[in-house]
Design a protein around this motif. Structure first.
Motif, PDB file in Angstrom:
ATOM      1  N   THR A  44     -16.576 -25.401   8.238  1.00 26.83           N
ATOM      2  CA  THR A  44     -17.582 -25.449   7.407  1.00 26.83           C
ATOM      3  C   THR A  44     -18.710 -26.369   8.052  1.00 26.83           C
ATOM      4  O   THR A  44     -19.965 -25.925   8.162  1.00 26.83           O
ATOM      5  CB  THR A  44     -17.502 -26.015   5.940  1.00 26.83           C
ATOM      6  N   SER A  53     -23.023 -18.493  10.085  1.00 32.61           N
ATOM      7  CA  SER A  53     -21.831 -18.344   9.231  1.00 32.61           C
ATOM      8  C   SER A  53     -20.603 -18.680   9.800  1.00 32.61           C
ATOM      9  O   SER A  53     -20.314 -18.915  11.085  1.00 32.61           O
ATOM     10  CB  SER A  53     -21.805 -16.956   8.750  1.00 32.61           C
ATOM     11  N   LYS A  54     -19.651 -18.814   8.868  1.00 33.24           N
ATOM     12  CA  LYS A  54     -18.391 -19.294   9.482  1.00 33.24           C
ATOM     13  C   LYS A  54     -17.542 -18.169  10.393  1.00 33.24           C
ATOM     14  O   LYS A  54     -16.958 -18.362  11.219  1.00 33.24           O
ATOM     15  CB  LYS A  54     -17.301 -19.483   8.249  1.00 33.24           C
ATOM     16  N   SER A  55     -17.844 -17.018   9.925  1.00 36.20           N
ATOM     17  CA  SER A  55     -17.340 -16.051  10.691  1.00 36.20           C
ATOM     18  C   SER A  55     -17.895 -15.731  12.236  1.00 36.20           C
ATOM     19  O   SER A  55     -17.198 -15.453  13.000  1.00 36.20           O
ATOM     20  CB  SER A  55     -17.644 -14.549  10.063  1.00 36.20           C
TER      21      SER A  55
END
Length: 254
Positions: A44, A53-55
């Protein structure tokens, strides 16, 4: 771990070397910077820091050859501990480790179908070793009871096997009380008189009980006064002996 080290880890997939986008390069540089400063960051935190984004972070990490972000963190921790000697200490025992492991495996043979027990020199550290050893031996149908009870050393109908003694010299800063050099001698002599084979794991050269064992596994003493490695060293030697023992049983078709 540098940015270049990360780049070299890029793996081949479908016959082509993985390439990184500018955004992925940016993420990797940020990650490498934190690692070089011995800073551990969460998925995070890194995603927010890079404004992605985390992805997207996970995708960049996978291109480095890891299964995901957790796999990356695990490998970083493992490599750091290994290089420092904390997780995998280089010297486990005093003397020839391979020879000692083979002799210990021979003693495990003596446990088969016999009455065995594990005596601990202290209840704060060595009990951890004893519980682990007892559970692992049971996986091979070898049974050893944890005990400090002299009744365990008496002659009974079931033939005596091996008595394991865990005799640890605690770090000075952690020892709550002193044990004299003769601690464990009464139990050892009772076990020997009853017909047990004596195996002692000890990092205390002054412990008389260790000196009188049939097989003494001399665990290497701690090099750092703040880090006590007796437990992992002992368990690593024990696991190696179990591996030898299991290989012999397999070779004999057991």
């Amino acid at each position: 771990m540098s940015n270049e080290t990360f780049r070299k880890r890029g793996h081949v997939e479908s016959g082509h070397v993985q390439t990184f986008t500018r955004l992925e390069e940016y993420i990797i540089r940020g990650l490498a910077h934190h690692i070089s400063q011995n800073e551990e960051v969460s998925l995070t935190f890194l995603a927010e820091e890079c404004h992605v984004s985390k992805s997207t972070v996970i995708m960049a990490v996978k291109k480095l050859g890891y299964q995901g972000f957790d796999d990356l963190v695990h490998n970083i921790r493992f490599n750091a501990q290994t290089s420092s000697g904390v997780l995998l200490p280089g010297k486990l025992v005093e003397g020839d480790c391979e020879e000692i492991v083979c002799k210990l495996a021979d003693r495990l043979r003596l446990c088969e179908g016999r009455r065995n027990f594990i005596f601990t020199g202290d209840r704060r550290t060595s009990d951890v070793v004893a519980r682990y050893m007892s559970r692992k031996l049971a996986m091979f149908d070898l049974f050893a009871t944890m005990s400090t009870d002299y009744a365990m050393a008496r002659r009974e109908v079931l033939e005596c096997g091996t008595a394991f003694f865990i005799l640890h010299r605690e770090l000075p800063r952690r020892a709550a009380h002193e044990q004299d050099a003769g601690y464990g001698m009464g139990m050892l002599r009772s076990a020997r008189d009853a017909g047990f084979d004596i195996v002692a794991f000890s990092d205390d050269p002054d412990r008389r009980a260790a000196q009188e064992a049939d097989l003494l596994v001399r665990i290497s003493p701690n090099e750092d006064e703040d880090v006590d490695l007796f437990v992992p060293k002992t368990l690593m030697v024990f696991e190696q002996a179990l591996t030898h023992y299991a290989q012999r049983r397999s070779a004999n078709g057991e």
